[in-house]
Design an enzyme around this catalytic site. Structure first.
Site, PDB file in Angstrom:
ATOM      1  N   LEU A 109      46.347  34.794  72.064  1.00  0.00           N
ATOM      2  CA  LEU A 109      46.069  35.001  72.862  1.00  0.00           C
ATOM      3  C   LEU A 109      44.935  34.437  72.539  1.00  0.00           C
ATOM      4  O   LEU A 109      44.127  34.319  73.274  1.00  0.00           O
ATOM      5  CB  LEU A 109      46.298  36.469  73.119  1.00  0.00           C
ATOM      6  CG  LEU A 109      46.978  37.415  73.649  1.00  0.00           C
ATOM      7  CD1 LEU A 109      46.576  38.292  73.566  1.00  0.00           C
ATOM      8  CD2 LEU A 109      47.686  36.957  74.886  1.00  0.00           C
TER       9      LEU A 109
ATOM     10  N   THR B 259      47.154  41.216  62.806  1.00  0.00           N
ATOM     11  CA  THR B 259      48.045  41.781  62.937  1.00  0.00           C
ATOM     12  C   THR B 259      48.352  42.907  62.480  1.00  0.00           C
ATOM     13  O   THR B 259      49.504  43.409  62.231  1.00  0.00           O
ATOM     14  CB  THR B 259      49.004  40.896  61.400  1.00  0.00           C
ATOM     15  OG1 THR B 259      47.750  41.560  60.039  1.00  0.00           O
ATOM     16  CG2 THR B 259      48.591  39.309  61.094  1.00  0.00           C
TER      17      THR B 259
ATOM     18  N   TYR C 117      58.290  50.344  50.958  1.00  0.00           N
ATOM     19  CA  TYR C 117      57.906  48.625  50.453  1.00  0.00           C
ATOM     20  C   TYR C 117      59.373  48.411  49.708  1.00  0.00           C
ATOM     21  O   TYR C 117      59.138  49.136  48.490  1.00  0.00           O
ATOM     22  CB  TYR C 117      56.657  48.595  49.449  1.00  0.00           C
ATOM     23  CG  TYR C 117      55.837  47.406  49.813  1.00  0.00           C
ATOM     24  CD1 TYR C 117      55.008  47.407  51.109  1.00  0.00           C
ATOM     25  CD2 TYR C 117      56.220  45.871  49.584  1.00  0.00           C
ATOM     26  CE1 TYR C 117      54.201  45.865  51.811  1.00  0.00           C
ATOM     27  CE2 TYR C 117      55.277  44.999  50.280  1.00  0.00           C
ATOM     28  CZ  TYR C 117      54.586  44.461  50.811  1.00  0.00           C
ATOM     29  OH  TYR C 117      53.861  43.789  50.766  1.00  0.00           O
TER      30      TYR C 117
ATOM     31  N   GLU D  35      41.953  39.274  48.056  1.00  0.00           N
ATOM     32  CA  GLU D  35      41.432  38.188  47.938  1.00  0.00           C
ATOM     33  C   GLU D  35      41.538  37.060  48.713  1.00  0.00           C
ATOM     34  O   GLU D  35      40.311  36.462  48.132  1.00  0.00           O
ATOM     35  CB  GLU D  35      42.317  37.940  46.369  1.00  0.00           C
ATOM     36  CG  GLU D  35      42.333  38.880  45.261  1.00  0.00           C
ATOM     37  CD  GLU D  35      43.294  38.441  44.019  1.00  0.00           C
ATOM     38  OE1 GLU D  35      42.967  37.994  43.489  1.00  0.00           O
ATOM     39  OE2 GLU D  35      44.145  39.014  44.485  1.00  0.00           O
ATOM     40  N   PHE D  36      42.819  37.113  49.249  1.00  0.00           N
ATOM     41  CA  PHE D  36      42.258  35.977  50.201  1.00  0.00           C
ATOM     42  C   PHE D  36      42.349  36.508  51.476  1.00  0.00           C
ATOM     43  O   PHE D  36      42.484  35.678  52.261  1.00  0.00           O
ATOM     44  CB  PHE D  36      43.633  35.304  49.468  1.00  0.00           C
ATOM     45  CG  PHE D  36      44.267  34.936  48.377  1.00  0.00           C
ATOM     46  CD1 PHE D  36      43.102  33.763  47.776  1.00  0.00           C
ATOM     47  CD2 PHE D  36      45.423  35.738  47.881  1.00  0.00           C
ATOM     48  CE1 PHE D  36      43.802  33.592  46.672  1.00  0.00           C
ATOM     49  CE2 PHE D  36      44.898  35.552  46.801  1.00  0.00           C
ATOM     50  CZ  PHE D  36      44.205  33.944  45.908  1.00  0.00           C
TER      51      PHE D  36
ATOM     52  N   ASP E 244      46.997  44.998  50.296  1.00  0.00           N
ATOM     53  CA  ASP E 244      47.102  44.150  48.748  1.00  0.00           C
ATOM     54  C   ASP E 244      46.595  42.315  49.054  1.00  0.00           C
ATOM     55  O   ASP E 244      46.584  42.198  48.197  1.00  0.00           O
ATOM     56  CB  ASP E 244      48.869  43.869  48.176  1.00  0.00           C
ATOM     57  CG  ASP E 244      48.798  45.698  47.853  1.00  0.00           C
ATOM     58  OD1 ASP E 244      48.350  46.007  47.782  1.00  0.00           O
ATOM     59  OD2 ASP E 244      50.475  45.613  48.273  1.00  0.00           O
TER      60      ASP E 244
ATOM     61  N   GLY F 207      45.640  33.086  55.596  1.00  0.00           N
ATOM     62  CA  GLY F 207      47.095  31.528  54.669  1.00  0.00           C
ATOM     63  C   GLY F 207      47.835  32.950  54.303  1.00  0.00           C
ATOM     64  O   GLY F 207      48.258  32.093  53.604  1.00  0.00           O
TER      65      GLY F 207
ATOM     66  N   PHE G   1      43.719  30.191  61.710  1.00  0.00           N
ATOM     67  CA  PHE G   1      43.916  30.119  60.423  1.00  0.00           C
ATOM     68  C   PHE G   1      43.181  31.115  60.104  1.00  0.00           C
ATOM     69  O   PHE G   1      41.691  30.427  59.333  1.00  0.00           O
ATOM     70  CB  PHE G   1      43.924  28.882  59.767  1.00  0.00           C
ATOM     71  CG  PHE G   1      44.588  28.906  57.910  1.00  0.00           C
ATOM     72  CD1 PHE G   1      45.534  28.397  57.642  1.00  0.00           C
ATOM     73  CD2 PHE G   1      43.407  28.378  57.297  1.00  0.00           C
ATOM     74  CE1 PHE G   1      46.581  29.025  56.777  1.00  0.00           C
ATOM     75  CE2 PHE G   1      43.794  28.675  55.810  1.00  0.00           C
ATOM     76  CZ  PHE G   1      45.653  28.603  55.390  1.00  0.00           C
TER      77      PHE G   1
ATOM     78  N   SER H 107      46.993  46.561  57.604  1.00  0.00           N
ATOM     79  CA  SER H 107      47.074  48.418  56.587  1.00  0.00           C
ATOM     80  C   SER H 107      46.473  48.281  55.072  1.00  0.00           C
ATOM     81  O   SER H 107      47.227  47.659  54.514  1.00  0.00           O
ATOM     82  CB  SER H 107      48.247  48.934  56.879  1.00  0.00           C
ATOM     83  OG  SER H 107      48.199  50.743  55.968  1.00  0.00           O
TER      84      SER H 107
END
Lengths: 677, 536
Positions: free
Chosen positions: B249, B194, B456, B184-185, B181, B116, B113, B197
């Site tokens: 993995l 993942t 998008y 911040e987190f 985007d 999130g 994690f 980009s």
């Protein structure tokens, strides 16, 4: 078992069956007569009315010439031009020039002026020719919505040159965008008229251009450009040409696959296909067709010919019914059927041979649309009269004819036929009015109805046969309108008289055989033979003509009349095919062309008729002869080979005699049988 | 901040009314939370490592979800069926090694994690997981280990959050330039896992361009390269097994990433186009000439109006007058239809001189496509919108409006068709599913590449009168994805697959492709310790 599995797989793949059992109780829209208003108000004012049609929501308006130059500039056409230039070692400019010429020959030049001219003259002509032109207004409203939402393709049935004139006239009347129409290039042979048609929105395609890549590219791109931009509804005839027999012709796929492609490539969100059924109480070209079927050549389209045809203006052609069907969403049809990969991996402007999947889908859609056309074809009382009369030649008592006609009306309605019985006329009046309208075909003599084969009483035997054949073929044109509604139950009935026993599997196997043999003669949705069989049995059970037990299907005592009527209705085809097959198995030892085949088989049948050893006049019809030949090709009994100057055929004598034996039910059941029967 | 036109926009667009409000639960009801089941022997071993951990209900629920709509909805109205049993907080690479060893020893399931911020259901615990689920929270591994100014690289622990990374690098005058985007987190490790980009990828590149070295702990041991070089030819790049592996993995612990000196000058900009088609054509030309600024985005009309509605109350009558004048110029004088026009937002970065030069080049191209420069403010607001939109979703939920975004990548020649068809499909599906008000269905072209673009979509609707809005929403989202694939778009450009988009993997990469990925998983993690069931 294999059949059952295949049939089941077919069903799964093709989704829901084509003809639902609810069809018989299907509600249809009401008709309105559009000529009524024309008879009450000025045609000139009508022609000059403010015409602001509803158009496609995404349309950016443009002139016909802008479309042409967009086509020329398109990547698709440019690609082919460059390819050809490279292959032929010519400069692209020359080929580009050629493309421009093709476009000029092809392109329409829709102009409001020409449209108004047509609106005026057609008003005059139509009022002269027809009593009423009836339209389902709800269909027009649905069409109006469809036109605004997505590109629309109009798919009318084709029985007469009147078809496309009438349809444009109709859209003008209802303030809808006028269609651009794919017309045969032969119209261009008509001076002035060709150009007029062009200005009314017709564009012209050559009859065959399979081998000409440039022509194909330009033509396809022209159609697609108009479709993508929503410029105008696109109209063409699935049947490819006017049906000379009033039977729906098997569909042609070329244009349909062109108009479907923008959706496959997702250049448009969806495309609406609108089946339109145009039924004529009396077909303008009826006698021309009969001559043509008998081998008296079709006059070339010419303006002077048209002028000569003026005398028909004094004639009465009754009522036209136009039923605009529910627009069918291509997206809905395609959902779950088309794998998207092939179009994602190749640039969309490259010409790409459609995958087997796609070809099969296009064919299914074509058949579906034709079946929808058939479903909404209006049947006039005369159609019933002609059907009864043909089974009771040379003469039939008038009262009996009425009685039988009424009985057939009931049966037709049970089978889901769409009968318009004018103003609830009593049966006698309806039959009489039919006879009056068709006095050139039949007449009432001493309380008996006979065919009007004038000139047949005296003269040589050959002349008598010819005259009679002419009358029979004309009459058959009307009976034929009933055939597509009746074909499934009737083939079961024919089968019951042919099959060696009433065992279900034998009946089905025989049905399946006939369905294959007649696959070019009548419209069957591909691959659902079992469904068709069940449909036929269901309808026959519904009218108490047959009963089914665990193992058997047999006619009831009460229903034997119905069964023999139905098989008599299709007897001309069964006998005619046998004659033609006999000719092929006996006479054709060497390779032949269609041009040799048609006169040969015609002479063969003609002699038999002269000798009186057959009564099957319909076997003289070149339409039936061609269909029979192509059935044999499909059954593998005749080999078709492409030669530089057209196709040649080779008969496999043994296979044809085997098929003939099948007709005589001398061959025992071979095919494994569906388990669920 | 006051948004004077926002209320009106919401009412007009969704038929939502501020009187109809739903309320979310104020706090978590501990009794609803599935109990924590952890084997005592493991706990003893864990205590011995001194790694901090928690079995507290709130800690566990917090790590049971990402930011998908359905997850947020569950949070507001119900409870997850399966959540982690225990949360552990390693502080360094060695801690992670220990945890993975323990997990192997006791046969536990680890779900890494980071920030999130997943929007692919990647963090959801598989309901049928019978083993103890350990949520491995990387947030305490957040140090920059070293900065190498000669090679312009920095070695950073993977738990660091985007914003902190940039802040800390800035102290030395550097940046990575990676700005998704979610920055911040979201965490560095999450980006790697993942294939993230960033907004400014035109200058800095996407994560695969930025990464120089990765260290990952797997059940088989540690995987890394022997050197930190710009490129090597040693068979298929093992980084590409790691990037996009979505936690299946192992755990990424340390990443060496490229850094750049902070640019001297930044400038926003915007261009108005008469319609979306012209806008796309302009972006295509910019991509062709390879002169895309740090960021260039094209929003469609609906999104432009949305952005407009978010315009804060203006300071003076003069600015408002000026706005009116601009609007007049564009719509009346230039003949742009305010219901068709669309806007491109631009961000330039670099030397002041070069930026200005670059700016001119881009505006010149735009002019050729009928574009009109529309000022820096509009550009800046456009970028703000992206960050605000996630918060707006929470606000919308209070008023029966649910929404989500999704993305794809697509070849240039199919951009227009894809945008139009997907938007139309959404509208259609909403209608068919009984959504009473036309939905918001909007898109923007958000990245440009040589061979295509990233698109998008935002999609939101008012669910009043619908009994199971999440189900309806999921059906529509699925239909939209089908539409994307049918139009030649990809399954995902940067959100990843997770569990949300797994069903299309086979179609996306072929049977054999899937088999290749499976065989890697089987070798690296034969006992499925990293059992979040993402991707495959």
């Amino acid at each position: 078992m294999a059949t059952a599995a295949a049939a089941a797989a077919g069903r799964a793949r093709r989704g829901s069956p084509m003809y639902s059992k609810e069809l018989t109780s299907k509600k249809r829209d009401e008709f309105e007569d559009i000529l009524e208003e024309r008879r009450l108000s000025s045609d000139l004012r009508y022609a000059m009315k403010c015409y602001t049609p509803v158009i496609y929501k995404g349309l950016s308006p443009c002139k016909p010439n802008a479309i042409k130059s967009a086509v020329l500039r398109s990547e698709q056409v440019q690609y082919v031009i460059k390819q050809l230039a490279k292959e032929m070692g010519e400069s692209p400019d020359i080929i580009q020039e050629e493309a421009t010429e093709i476009l000029d020959e092809m392109g329409h030049r829709m102009q409001l002026g020409a449209v108004r001219f047509f609106a005026f003259t057609l008003s005059k002509i139509f009022k002269q020719l027809f009593q009423r032109v009836c339209v389902n207004e709800e269909g027009m409203q649905r069409l109006q919505h469809a036109i605004q939402e997505h590109p629309v393709v109009l798919l009318p049935s084709h029985r007469s040159y009147v078809d496309f004139l009438m349809l444009s006239y109709l859209l003008y009347t209802y303030d809808l965008a006028l269609p651009v129409i794919a017309a045969g290039i032969d119209f261009l042979g008509m001076k002035i008229v060709g150009e007029l048609l062009r200005r009314a929105g017709a564009f012209f395609m050559r009859r065959s251009f399979g081998g000409n890549r440039l022509y194909w590219a330009v033509f396809a791109e022209y159609v697609k450009t108009m479709l993508r931009s929503g410029y105008a509804p696109i109209e063409f005839f699935l049947e490819g040409t006017r049906s000379r027999t009033a039977k729906t012709l098997t569909p042609k796929f070329g244009l349909l696959s062109i108009v479907m492609e923008p959706f496959f490539k997702r250049e448009v969100f969806d495309t609406y296909l609108v089946p339109i059924s145009i039924s004529y109480e009396r077909i303008l070209e009826e006698s021309l067709y009969a001559y043509e079927l008998l081998g008296v050549p079709k006059p070339k389209e010419s303006t002077s010919g048209l002028l000569k045809a003026r005398r028909i203006l004094s004639d009465n052609f009754g009522t036209i019914h136009i039923y605009v069907g529910q627009p069918v969403s291509l997206r809905t049809l395609a959902s779950g059927r088309i794998s998207r990969c092939p179009y994602n991996l190749v640039p969309r402007h490259l010409p790409q041979k459609p995958s087997e999947d796609i070809q099969e889908f296009v064919s299914d859609v074509a058949y579906k649309m034709e079946l929808l056309q058939i479903e909404n074809m209006v049947l006039s009382p005369w159609v019933l009269v002609a059907t009864v009369l043909l089974q009771n030649l040379p003469a039939m008592e008038f009262e009996l004819l009425i009685e039988k006609t009424l009985w057939l009306k009931g049966l037709t309605q049970t089978f889901g036929g769409f009968i318009e019985w004018p103003d609830n006329l009593c049966a006698k009046k309806a039959v009489l009015s039919g006879l009056t309208l068709h006095s050139n075909i039949a007449r009432l003599v001493d309380g008996h109805v006979v065919l009007n084969d004038k000139g047949a009483e005296d003269g040589a035997v050959g002349e008598i046969v010819f005259r009679h054949a002419l009358a029979v073929l004309m009459c058959a044109t009307y009976r034929n309108q009933l055939l597509n509604v009746f074909v499934r139950p009737a083939l079961v009935a024919v089968t019951l008289q042919m099959a060696p026993s009433f065992r279900k599997e034998e009946v089905y196997s025989c049905f399946n055989f006939l369905r294959d043999v007649f696959s070019d003669e009548f419209i069957f949705f591909p691959g659902i033979s079992l469904k068709d069989f069940e449909e036929g049995c269901f309808l026959l059970t519904k009218c108490d003509a047959i009963q089914t037990s665990q193992q058997e299907i047999y006619p009831t005592d009460k229903g034997s009349g119905t069964v023999s009527f139905l098989s008599a209705m299709f007897r001309p085809f069964v006998e005619g095919y046998q004659l033609i097959f006999r000719y092929l198995s006996k006479e054709m030892k060497e390779a032949f062309t269609e041009k040799q085949f048609i006169p040969g088989v015609r002479n063969f049948v003609f002699q038999l008729l002269e000798k009186g050893s057959t009564q099957c006049y319909e076997a003289l019809s070149s339409d039936m002869q061609k269909n029979a030949l192509s059935a044999l090709v499909q059954l593998g009994a005749v080999k078709k080979k492409k030669m530089p100057n057209g196709f040649t055929y080779n008969v496999n004598q043994e296979a044809v005699s085997k098929i003939l034996d099948m007709f005589d039910a001398r061959i025992p059941v071979q095919k494994p049988v569906a388990a669920r029967l | 901040m006051v948004l004077p036109t926002f209320k009106e926009w919401i009412e007009k667009t969704f038929g939502a009314s501020l009187e109809h409000k739903t309320t979310s639960r104020a706090s978590l009801n501990v009794n609803d939370v599935p109990p924590s089941i952890v084997n005592e022997e493991f706990l003893q071993d864990l205590r011995a490592t001194k790694i901090s951990y928690s079995q507290d209900a709130e800690d566990r629920v917090f790590r049971a979800h990402g930011h998908c709509l359905h997850e947020i909805f569950v949070l507001r109205e119900g409870m997850f069926k399966r959540i982690p049993d225990i949360v552990v907080w390693p502080v360094c690479h060695e801690d992670v090694v220990k945890i993975v060893e323990l997990a192997c020893k006791h046969n536990l399931c680890i779900i890494p994690f980071g920030g999130g911020t997943s929007v692919s259901s990647a963090l959801e615990c598989p309901e049928d997981e019978k083993r103890t689920i350990v949520s491995l929270d990387t947030s305490q591994m957040n140090r920059i280990l070293w900065i190498d100014e000669k090679n312009l690289t920095a070695c950073v622990e993977a738990g660091i959050v985007g914003q902190d990374l940039e802040k800390q690098l800035a102290e030395s005058g550097f940046c990575t330039g990676h700005e998704p985007d979610s920055m911040e987190f979201s965490s560095l490790g999450g980006w790697v896992a993942t294939r993230a980009s960033g907004m400014k990828k035109n200058i800095y590149g996407n994560i695969e361009d930025l990464v120089v070295h990765i260290k990952m702990v797997t059940p088989r041991g540690i995987v890394e390269k022997n050197c930190q070089v710009p490129r090597m030819s040693t068979g298929p790049d093992i980084h590409h097994f790691i990037m996009g592996s979505e936690g299946t993995l192992g755990v990424v612990t340390e990443v060496t990433i490229k850094i750049r000196p902070i640019p001297e000058y930044q400038k926003y900009g915007s261009v108005v186009f008469p319609n979306f088609e012209r806008g796309v054509a302009c972006l295509r030309e910019v991509a062709k000439q390879r002169c895309a600024p740090a960021s260039i985005r094209l929003v469609d009309n609906a999104q432009f109006q949305f952005g407009h509605a978010l315009k804060p109350q203006v300071a003076s009558i003069f600015t408002s007058f000026l706005d009116g004048l601009k609007k007049f110029y564009i719509t009346k004088f230039k003949g742009f239809d305010p219901n068709i026009l669309c806007v491109a937002t631009l961000l330039f970065e670099g030397d002041r001189e070069k930026v200005l030069q670059h700016e001119k080049q881009v505006y010149d191209i735009a002019t050729k496509f009928g574009g009109l420069a529309a000022g820096e403010d509009n550009g800046q607001r456009g970028y703000m919108l992206t960050f605000v939109i996630a918060y707006l979703r929470d606000l919308g939920l209070d008023y029966y409006v649910i929404g989500e975004s999704f993305e794809t990548s697509v070849p240039w020649d199919r951009v227009l068709d894809l945008c139009r068809n997907v938007k139309e499909r959404i509208v259609r599906e909403c209608k068919e599913k009984g959504v009473q008000f036309a939905p918001l269905s909007t898109c923007r072209v958000t990245q440009t590449y040589d061979a295509g673009a990233c698109v998008y979509f935002y999609f939101a609707f008012n669910y009043r009168g619908i009994s199971d809005p999440i189900h309806v929403y999921e059906q529509i989202e699925r239909a939209a994805r089908e539409e994307i694939l049918a139009n030649g778009g990809s399954l995902s450009h940067h959100h990843g697959v997770g569990k949300l988009r797994k069903r299309w993997m086979k179609e996306s990469i072929s049977d054999v492709g899937l088999g290749m990925l499976r065989s890697v998983k089987e070798y690296v993690d034969p006992n499925n310790i990293f059992g979040n069931k993402n991707l495959l």
